[in-house]
Enzyme design. Structure first.
Site, mmCIF file in Angstrom:
data_model
loop_
_atom_site.group_PDB
_atom_site.id
_atom_site.type_symbol
_atom_site.label_atom_id
_atom_site.label_comp_id
_atom_site.label_asym_id
_atom_site.label_seq_id
_atom_site.Cartn_x
_atom_site.Cartn_y
_atom_site.Cartn_z
ATOM 1 N N GLU A 39 9.649 -3.876 14.988
ATOM 2 C CA GLU A 39 11.024 -3.371 14.827
ATOM 3 C C GLU A 39 12.076 -4.458 15.014
ATOM 4 O OE1 GLU A 39 8.575 -1.858 16.355
ATOM 5 O OE2 GLU A 39 8.611 0.303 15.969
ATOM 6 N N GLU A 45 3.133 3.507 17.742
ATOM 7 C CA GLU A 45 3.667 4.407 18.773
ATOM 8 C C GLU A 45 2.986 5.775 18.701
ATOM 9 O OE1 GLU A 45 7.740 3.502 17.451
ATOM 10 O OE2 GLU A 45 8.190 3.090 19.550
HETATM 11 N N1 3HC Z 1 8.917 2.302 5.528
HETATM 12 C C1 3HC Z 1 9.107 2.439 4.205
HETATM 13 N N2 3HC Z 1 8.528 1.648 3.286
HETATM 14 C C2 3HC Z 1 7.717 0.702 3.735
HETATM 15 C C3 3HC Z 1 7.466 0.489 5.090
HETATM 16 C C4 3HC Z 1 8.105 1.359 6.024
HETATM 17 N N3 3HC Z 1 7.900 1.249 7.327
HETATM 18 N N4 3HC Z 1 6.615 -0.544 5.226
HETATM 19 C C5 3HC Z 1 6.327 -0.961 3.983
HETATM 20 N N5 3HC Z 1 7.001 -0.221 3.081
HETATM 21 C C6 3HC Z 1 6.920 -0.335 1.612
HETATM 22 C C7 3HC Z 1 7.496 -1.615 1.085
HETATM 23 O O1 3HC Z 1 8.873 -1.521 0.894
HETATM 24 C C8 3HC Z 1 6.749 -1.750 -0.221
HETATM 25 O O2 3HC Z 1 7.348 -0.890 -1.140
HETATM 26 P P1 3HC Z 1 7.338 -1.213 -2.696
HETATM 27 O O3 3HC Z 1 5.915 -1.306 -3.112
HETATM 28 O O4 3HC Z 1 8.097 -0.107 -3.302
HETATM 29 O O5 3HC Z 1 8.042 -2.541 -2.810
HETATM 30 C C9 3HC Z 1 5.371 -1.197 0.093
HETATM 31 O O6 3HC Z 1 5.548 -0.419 1.284
HETATM 32 C C10 3HC Z 1 4.320 -2.231 0.350
HETATM 33 O O7 3HC Z 1 4.835 -3.159 1.299
HETATM 34 P P2 3HC Z 1 4.461 -4.699 1.218
HETATM 35 O O8 3HC Z 1 4.738 -5.214 -0.142
HETATM 36 O O9 3HC Z 1 5.125 -5.341 2.370
HETATM 37 O O10 3HC Z 1 2.882 -4.616 1.416
HETATM 38 P P3 3HC Z 1 1.929 -5.469 2.304
HETATM 39 O O11 3HC Z 1 0.584 -4.875 2.130
HETATM 40 O O12 3HC Z 1 2.134 -6.917 2.039
HETATM 41 O O13 3HC Z 1 2.389 -5.230 3.829
HETATM 42 C C11 3HC Z 1 3.056 -3.987 5.785
HETATM 43 C C12 3HC Z 1 2.287 -3.957 4.440
HETATM 44 C C13 3HC Z 1 2.359 -4.959 6.732
HETATM 45 C C14 3HC Z 1 3.050 -2.598 6.357
HETATM 46 C C15 3HC Z 1 4.496 -4.488 5.531
HETATM 47 O O14 3HC Z 1 5.052 -3.721 4.492
HETATM 48 C C16 3HC Z 1 5.408 -4.378 6.701
HETATM 49 O O15 3HC Z 1 5.458 -5.266 7.531
HETATM 50 N N6 3HC Z 1 6.194 -3.270 6.748
HETATM 51 C C17 3HC Z 1 7.195 -3.081 7.751
HETATM 52 C C18 3HC Z 1 6.592 -2.496 8.975
HETATM 53 C C19 3HC Z 1 7.687 -2.188 9.966
HETATM 54 O O16 3HC Z 1 8.625 -2.911 10.150
HETATM 55 N N7 3HC Z 1 7.500 -1.059 10.653
HETATM 56 C C20 3HC Z 1 8.451 -0.634 11.631
HETATM 57 C C21 3HC Z 1 9.348 0.366 11.015
HETATM 58 S S1 3HC Z 1 10.636 0.820 12.100
HETATM 59 C C22 3HC Z 1 9.918 1.953 13.127
HETATM 60 O O17 3HC Z 1 8.753 2.225 13.036
HETATM 61 C C23 3HC Z 1 10.863 2.579 14.083
HETATM 62 C C24 3HC Z 1 10.146 3.303 15.159
HETATM 63 O O18 3HC Z 1 9.979 2.457 16.271
HETATM 64 C C25 3HC Z 1 10.922 4.519 15.578
#
Ligand code: 3HC
Ligand code: NAI
Length: 694
Positions: free
Chosen positions: A125, A105
């Site tokens: 999301e 975004e």
């Molecule tokens: N916020 C906080 N922590 C996050 C995060 C996020 N958005 N995304 C990942 N992390 C953290 C994980 O908890 C993990 O923490 P840890 O090492 O302490 O356990 C660390 O980052 C690494 O994550 P992964 O083990 O999943 O690492 P990968 O490399 O396998 O994957 C990723 C990376 C593809 C970014 C995956 O973590 C992922 O899918 N994250 C979620 C992404 C997501 O859902 N984003 C949307 C958030 S909501 C949003 O943006 C609202 C907006 O529209 C207003």
């Protein structure tokens, strides 16, 4: 510093630097706005590049801030994007590896976007029970078109950057150094007079937007049954199509703020973090060295051994599969082939891959063939004597440093370890049936299991795509120890007045994939019978309803015998209530002198779920599980607990432990109440107004 500001060739470079994934937490948001303002105020700057350090452009909003004041702290993500979009100097987002959620975004707020190939682009999301809350539902359709955008928003699935190269999302896919190219791009853009293009000003073109939106709504109906988010995603996109950008944005914001408060979103976020937390063991630091696992041995090619072997060959690891007799070995290999052939039929696997995988399996009758294995997993009959023989033989042939694992579901891993001269190398790897399908792996930590053995198995679990949860040694480990209490309650309720179909219906309505009686018919009622017979010996004081034993005495073992708690037509799996069994249950109550009463669905659900909670609390007290979320992960991935409720422990927190404890005391006062003494931890937390997961 979460954001770095540097200057290159007259271009301001704003680098998000908030490991692990450049989450857009409060300090990162502030840093971006400050960077944009600094660039604005510096006359020598003609353009701005936004880029991410490390392994992502940005993984999106910082999920750990949700439901805390920090999430709302200004500058909000909206304010940040407004600052970016409103900049008179062109902003170029330079994307590599990951641009997800708020990260994408943010990039959509920039005037231009360049991306390295292979970057994962997503608005995930919905997987957290949310919708994109910072303009994603409005800008993405304007960038990639309505259909691609809606598909991405309702599925949350990442798309590779190069696949989106031909859309209006990226101005360029760059093969060389991303920052160099982005700076070059920004310089060219800066040389042109503004205003620079904004995605929000584009039109959403579609020949039949209304029809497609309806189509999308129909397609998500099934997944949206228990989750409000998918429909809200569509509503928000529709609002933008119908009423324009600003109204669409306001509606999206309203929906986001409502969804973030829902129990479904809380549950999904709990599962997201629970999965990651499960791989962390409190006294095994992430720096613990791991052993190399390149060759695997599996002993026993039965129901479990075959499925276990498939997991490893699927991940490209060769497996030596050992049996005692040639015919058992042939049968085991044939079953594996049949399973792969079924995948080929469904179009999930190619014939070449099938042959490749089968070539990775080396069937054998000779223990010497296990000498080179780095990990040997035993899946033979569930008898301590057999395990003794097998582990002594493994111990004799396995190379030093090999990990020796047992798939036992009920036996004491410490005793099994003691059959060898190297108990530190022994660990439980409790797979669930069918082992090639089920996500859950309980890693059973023996008294002497070495830390590097645990670290290795946890890492390996990721490689074979399992959710691994560590359990201490106890009868049934985490999952089966808890399910025993649940089954006990289910049986008591039959005796008190319910029938199998009512119990199953009530708990399935709560959301379990399968009620206890359908589940038992599927697994085989004889398995529980064998466990109970052992219990009667070991714990003669433990009060059990004998109604299930009666059923087993008539040979009704479930689907495999065509009859169990239910009747089954030959070749069918549909459970039909059985008049005979229902009459047997009523007669049993009479024989026990129990006046049958109507049991409400609410009572069924409470007794089943809270029995899990009480045992889960004891498991935490005893340190068998190290955190409540581990228990929830076991139930979400291995026992069909409804995902939107987040697992038994989070569910208990949602109900409130005060209320849970009160219910337990109420059931303790009823007949069969001896199972209901609340665990110390329940009482303690309830009195402090706390929960398991808070
Ligand atoms: N916020 C906080 N922590 C996050 C995060 C996020 N958005 N995304 C990942 N992390 C953290 C994980 O908890 C993990 O923490 P840890 O090492 O302490 O356990 C660390 O980052 C690494 O994550 P992964 O083990 O999943 O690492 P990968 O490399 O396998 O994957 C990723 C990376 C593809 C970014 C995956 O973590 C992922 O899918 N994250 C979620 C992404 C997501 O859902 N984003 C949307 C958030 S909501 C949003 O943006 C609202 C907006 O529209 C207003
Ligand atoms: P199974 O009976 O289907 O398979 C056992 C296999 O081991 C048979 O093929 C048998 O020939 C072979 N075997 C027996 N003794 C052997 C020996 N000394 N050396 C080599 N092979 C030998 O049993 P299943 O269901 O696969 O169970 C195996 C283990 O997995 C047991 O410990 C069981 O408790 C555990 N388990 C079973 C689950 C299930 O749902 N079936 C789930 C989780 C664990």
């Amino acid at each position: 510093m979460a954001v770095a500001y540097t200057v290159r060739d007259g271009i301001a470079v704003i680098t998000l630097d908030n490991p692990p994934v450049n989450g857009l937490g409060a300090s990162t948001r502030l840093g971006i706005v400050e960077g944009i303002e600094r660039a604005r105020d510096d006359a020598s700057i003609s353009g701005i590049v936004l880029i991410g350090a490390g392994k992502a452009f940005s993984g999106g909003a910082d999920i750990t801030e949700f439901n805390t004041p920090k999430a709302l702290q200004e500058p909000s993500l909206h304010t940040v994007i407004k600052a970016v979009e409103g900049s008179a100097k062109p902003v170029v987002a330079a994307i590599h590896s990951v641009a997800m959620g708020g990260g994408l975004e943010l990039a959509l707020g920039a005037h231009y976007r360049v991306a390295a190939p292979g970057a994962q682009i997503a608005l995930p999301e919905v997987k957290l029970g949310l919708l994109p809350g910072a303009g994603g539902t409005q800008r993405l359709p304007r960038a990639v078109g309505l259909e691609t955008a809606l598909n991405m928003i309702v599925s949350g699935t990442p798309v590779l950057s190069e696949k989106l190269g031909g859309t209006g999302l990226f101005d360029r896919i760059v093969e060389g150094d991303l920052l160099d190219e982005a700076v070059k791009f920004a310089k060219q853009a800066g040389a042109q007079s503004g205003p620079h293009p904004k995605v929000r000003d584009r039109k959403i073109e579609h020949p039949n937007a209304e029809g497609f939106i309806q189509f999308a709504r129909n397609s998500v109906a099934a997944i949206a049954k228990n989750f409000p988010a998918p429909h809200k995603c569509i509503d928000a996109v529709e609002a933008g199509v119908k009423n324009g950008f600003d109204q669409g944005l306001a509606f999206e914001r309203e929906c986001f703020l409502a969804l973030v408060q829902t129990p479904e979103s809380r549950a999904l976020r709990h599962a997201f973090f629970g999965e990651r937390a499960a791989s962390k063991i409190p006294d095994v630091p992430s720096s613990t060295p791991v052993r190399k696992i390149e060759r695997v041995g599996v002993i026993g090619a039965g129901t479990m051994g075959g499925g276990i072997a498939m997991n490893f060959v699927n991940a490209g690891l060769p497996v030596t599969l050992l049996e005692t007799k040639q015919d058992a070995l042939d049968r085991g290999v044939a079953t594996i082939r049949k399973n792969y052939e079924a995948q080929v039929k469904k179009g999930k696997l190619t014939v070449e891959k099938l042959e490749e995988r089968l070539l990775l399996i080396k069937p054998t009758l000779a223990y010497d063939d296990l000498a080179q294995a780095d990990l040997i997993i035993e899946a033979v009959f569930e008898e301590l004597g057999v395990k003794d023989q097998v582990f002594k033989r493994i111990d004799a042939v396995a190379k030093p440093g090999a990990i020796l694992a047992s798939n036992t579901s009920t036996l004491d891993v410490n005793k099994i370890a003691a059959f060898t001269k190297r108990p530190e190398d022994v660990v439980g790897m409790h797979f669930f049936s069918p082992a090639n399908v089920m996500k859950l792996l309980e890693v059973v930590r023996g008294e002497k299991t070495a830390k590097d053995v645990l670290a290795t198995v946890m890492q390996l679990a990721k490689k074979i795509r399992k959710t691994a949860v560590v359990s201490g040694v106890c009868d049934g480990f985490i999952g089966n120890r808890m399910i025993e209490q649940y089954i006990r309650q289910a049986l008591f309720m039959l005796e008190e007045g319910a029938l199998p179909a009512q119990v199953d219906r009530a708990i399935e309505k709560f959301g379990f994939a399968m009620g206890p009686f359908r589940m038992s018919d599927l697994a085989g009622n004889d398995i529980g019978w064998a466990i109970r017979k052992r219990r009667y010996q070991e714990q003669p004081d433990l009060h059990y309803s004998r109604i299930a034993d009666r059923l087993c005495e008539t040979g009704r073992f479930g689907q495999k015998t065509g009859a169990g708690w239910y009747d089954y037509k030959p070749g069918e799996r549909n459970a039909q209530p059985s008049k005979l069994v229902d009459e047997m249950i009523v007669a049993y109550s009479k024989e026990q002198g129990v006046a049958r009463r109507k049991i409400s669905d609410e009572e069924i659900v409470e007794r089943l779920v809270f029995s899990l909670v009480n045992e889960g609390a004891k498991i935490l007290e005893e340190g068998i599980a190290s955190k409540a979320s581990d228990i929830d992960m076991v139930y979400l991935t291995g026992y069909g607990f409804p995902l939107w409720r987040g697992g038994p422990m989070l569910y208990a927190d949602t109900v409130g432990l005060y209320n849970v404890e009160r219910a337990m005391r109420k059931y303790a006062a009823q007949p069969n109440g001896d199972a209901w003494k609340p665990a110390k931890l329940v009482t303690e937390l309830a009195s402090q107004g706390k929960g398991f997961t808070s």
